[in-house]
Design an enzyme around this catalytic site. Structure first.
Site, PDB file in Angstrom:
ATOM      1  N   ASP A 235      37.239  20.862   1.843  1.00  0.00           N
ATOM      2  CA  ASP A 235      36.193  19.902   1.446  1.00  0.00           C
ATOM      3  C   ASP A 235      34.845  20.587   1.253  1.00  0.00           C
ATOM      4  OD1 ASP A 235      38.228  18.114   1.832  1.00  0.00           O
ATOM      5  OD2 ASP A 235      37.081  16.728   3.081  1.00  0.00           O
TER       6      ASP A 235
ATOM      7  N   SER B 247      32.698  13.059   2.553  1.00  0.00           N
ATOM      8  CA  SER B 247      31.264  12.781   2.778  1.00  0.00           C
ATOM      9  C   SER B 247      30.675  13.694   3.847  1.00  0.00           C
ATOM     10  CB  SER B 247      31.042  11.312   3.142  1.00  0.00           C
ATOM     11  OG  SER B 247      31.697  11.008   4.355  1.00  0.00           O
ATOM     12  N   SER B 248      31.432  14.016   4.895  1.00  0.00           N
ATOM     13  CA  SER B 248      30.859  14.880   5.946  1.00  0.00           C
ATOM     14  C   SER B 248      30.663  16.298   5.420  1.00  0.00           C
ATOM     15  CB  SER B 248      31.734  14.880   7.200  1.00  0.00           C
ATOM     16  OG  SER B 248      32.959  15.527   6.949  1.00  0.00           O
TER      17      SER B 248
ATOM     18  N   LEU C  13      36.717  10.991   1.131  1.00  0.00           N
ATOM     19  CA  LEU C  13      36.052  11.516  -0.074  1.00  0.00           C
ATOM     20  C   LEU C  13      35.122  12.696   0.242  1.00  0.00           C
ATOM     21  CD1 LEU C  13      35.264   8.148  -1.916  1.00  0.00           C
ATOM     22  CD2 LEU C  13      37.213   9.669  -2.235  1.00  0.00           C
TER      23      LEU C  13
ATOM     24  N   LYS D 270      34.639  14.874  -2.807  1.00  0.00           N
ATOM     25  CA  LYS D 270      35.845  15.417  -3.448  1.00  0.00           C
ATOM     26  C   LYS D 270      36.967  14.355  -3.511  1.00  0.00           C
ATOM     27  CE  LYS D 270      39.265  15.726  -0.236  1.00  0.00           C
ATOM     28  NZ  LYS D 270      38.907  14.966   0.845  1.00  0.00           N
TER      29      LYS D 270
ATOM     30  N   ASN E 231      22.356   5.853   5.581  1.00  0.00           N
ATOM     31  CA  ASN E 231      23.700   5.278   5.366  1.00  0.00           C
ATOM     32  C   ASN E 231      24.403   4.917   6.668  1.00  0.00           C
ATOM     33  OD1 ASN E 231      23.187   7.423   3.152  1.00  0.00           O
ATOM     34  ND2 ASN E 231      24.630   6.023   2.194  1.00  0.00           N
TER      35      ASN E 231
ATOM     36  N   ALA F  29      36.298   7.552   3.978  1.00  0.00           N
ATOM     37  CA  ALA F  29      37.266   7.113   2.962  1.00  0.00           C
ATOM     38  C   ALA F  29      38.045   8.300   2.395  1.00  0.00           C
ATOM     39  CB  ALA F  29      36.548   6.361   1.851  1.00  0.00           C
TER      40      ALA F  29
HETATM   41  O1  PMV Z   1      42.315  11.605   2.937  1.00  0.00           O
HETATM   42  P1  PMV Z   1      41.951  12.992   3.300  1.00  0.00           P
HETATM   43  O2  PMV Z   1      40.838  13.605   2.502  1.00  0.00           O
HETATM   44  O3  PMV Z   1      41.781  13.196   4.769  1.00  0.00           O
HETATM   45  O4  PMV Z   1      43.181  13.895   2.804  1.00  0.00           O
HETATM   46  C1  PMV Z   1      44.220  14.309   3.592  1.00  0.00           C
HETATM   47  C2  PMV Z   1      45.064  15.268   2.806  1.00  0.00           C
HETATM   48  C3  PMV Z   1      46.381  15.604   3.490  1.00  0.00           C
HETATM   49  O5  PMV Z   1      47.050  16.517   2.636  1.00  0.00           O
HETATM   50  C4  PMV Z   1      47.235  14.376   3.643  1.00  0.00           C
HETATM   51  C5  PMV Z   1      46.169  16.219   4.861  1.00  0.00           C
HETATM   52  C6  PMV Z   1      45.601  17.606   4.855  1.00  0.00           C
HETATM   53  O6  PMV Z   1      45.137  18.039   5.931  1.00  0.00           O
HETATM   54  O7  PMV Z   1      45.631  18.302   3.823  1.00  0.00           O
END
Ligand code: PMV
Length: 396
Positions: A204, A145-146, A143, A13, A55, A141
């Site tokens: 996610d 993945s987990s 995105l 995502k 991976n 990153a």
């Molecule tokens: O980079 P990521 O997928 O961990 O996104 C964090 C998104 C935030 O809004 C900054 C934190 C959250 O818990 O929503």
């Protein structure tokens, strides 16, 4: 028990709009990314359950009979309930991990064991299986993945144990489960995510299960109807960042300057809502004007995120490089480094896209041309998978 090989995939995502603001009760839009995690499940009768995650260099096998002898009654709660800290500690014993073992490899194994023992534990005997998971997503990153991993594992185990039917139809390249089955997959995947992350929001795994575009606000998750598939460049600056520290820094800026930061968060909320409205209009008939609005929203949000203090010099560079090619970018996720997204308008010529990708690669970034709004968890026929995926999943 299922007797044939099962091939499933689930997307990662990106957050389109609303990162950070979502922590303060505002709307966020998260979208499925067409970079996917693939899982191959092979039932057999060797008396072993094997997990292979190339991976991250994990290769583990357990004797099914020995697992069967372990007291796993602590998992028998019948439904997808939240794993307790005590259950996770007991799982570490079953896995043979030290108590403080919490690196990504250990966590991936623990999530697998949790799902395998909970879902397959309802069978008369634990099944012998080979499971291989391979991903196009970089790990750590932001995105998802987990989550894609947990969604694939939950879907494959529920199908193997016939808790949900295999939706694969002859001659169809990719098939999906019913809404009820997807809800069950999502519920179990969320438990796997909890083993890995402790207290995740659930967004996610929801995006990875349902695909498309998800609207998220104060724990309420809903899917946008008929979202358009948008093309993007996804760029990883490779600057490591801590989501926790960045979330804390926004909170302290809000406390220090409430009259300045509160309107910024409200404005980001309005950007998410306007984007949602645009995506709804685009479902009916996408036009270039819609893309121009999406670009303006991207620019405004990127400036707001900088004002919140979650930018980074390399994210600025990413935005400038793409702007030199007439393209608009913003950070995605926590910021402070990590990834950025660049919208690709449909009127763009491929050489221009290639030139932008090259310019980003020349900065030392990793760059993928991909789409967002991709389908969620799906089951595939072997013939429909691309050669590199087939090769990665071994011997197909
Ligand atoms: O980079 P990521 O997928 O961990 O996104 C964090 C998104 C935030 O809004 C900054 C934190 C959250 O818990 O929503």
């Amino acid at each position: 028990m299922l007797s044939e090989v099962l091939l499933v995939s689930a997307p990662g995502k990106v957050i389109l709009h609303g990162e950070h603001a979502v922590v303060h009760g505002k709307v966020a839009l998260a979208v499925a990314l067409n970079l996917r995690t693939f899982l191959r499940l092979q039932p057999h009768s060797s008396g072993k359950v094997c997990l292979n995650l190339p991976n991250i260099g994990v290769k583990r096998a357990w004797d099914v009979a020995r697992l069967q002898l372990q007291d796993t009654s602590f998992l028998e709660q019948g439904d997808a309930t939240a794993p307790t800290a005590e259950q996770v500690e007991r799982l570490k014993e079953v896995a043979g991990f030290p108590e403080d073992g919490a690196n990504p490899e250990h966590l991936a194994v623990l999530a697998f064991l949790y799902l395998y023992l909970s879902i397959c534990g309802k069978q008369r005997a634990l099944p012998s299986l080979d499971i291989m998971v391979w991903s196009q997503l970089p790990t750590g990153a932001g995105l998802g993945s987990s989550a894609a991993y947990c969604v694939c594992v939950a879907a494959a185990l529920l199908t193997a144990c016939e808790e949900i039917p295999n939706p694969q139809k002859d001659g169809v390249s990719a098939s999906r489960w019913t809404v009820e089955d997807l809800e069950l997959i999502n519920k179990w995947a969320f438990q796997g995510e909890r083993v890995i992350h402790g207290n995740p929001s659930g967004v996610d795994n929801a995006v990875s299960t349902w695909g498309g575009v998800i609207r998220f606000q104060q724990g309420k998750i809903s899917s946008l109807k008929r979202p358009p598939a948008l093309k993007i460049l996804l760029t990883n600056t490779k600057v490591p960042r801590s989501t926790k520290a960045l979330v804390a820094s926004v909170r302290s800026r809000l406390l220090k300057f409430p009259e300045i930061v509160t309107p910024l968060l409200a404005s980001i909320n309005a950007i998410s809502l306007e984007c949602e409205r645009m995506l709804g209009e685009m479902a009916a008939s996408p036009a270039l004007e819609h893309y121009l609005v999406l670009e303006e929203l991207i620019d405004m949000n990127q400036h707001h995120l900088n004002a919140l203090g979650v930018g980074h010099a390399l994210l600025d560079q990413l935005c400038q490089v793409t702007m030199a090619h007439g393209l608009h970018s913003k950070l995605t996720g926590a910021g402070g480094g990590g990834c950025g997204i660049t919208l690709l308008r449909p009127d763009l010529e491929q050489p221009e896209v290639e030139a932008t990708k090259q310019a980003l690669t020349d900065c030392g970034f990793d760059c993928w041309e991909t789409s967002i709004g991709a389908p969620g968890i799906s089951v595939h026929s072997a013939a429909s998978l691309d050669a590199p995926v087939r090769q990665a999943l071994v011997g197909l």
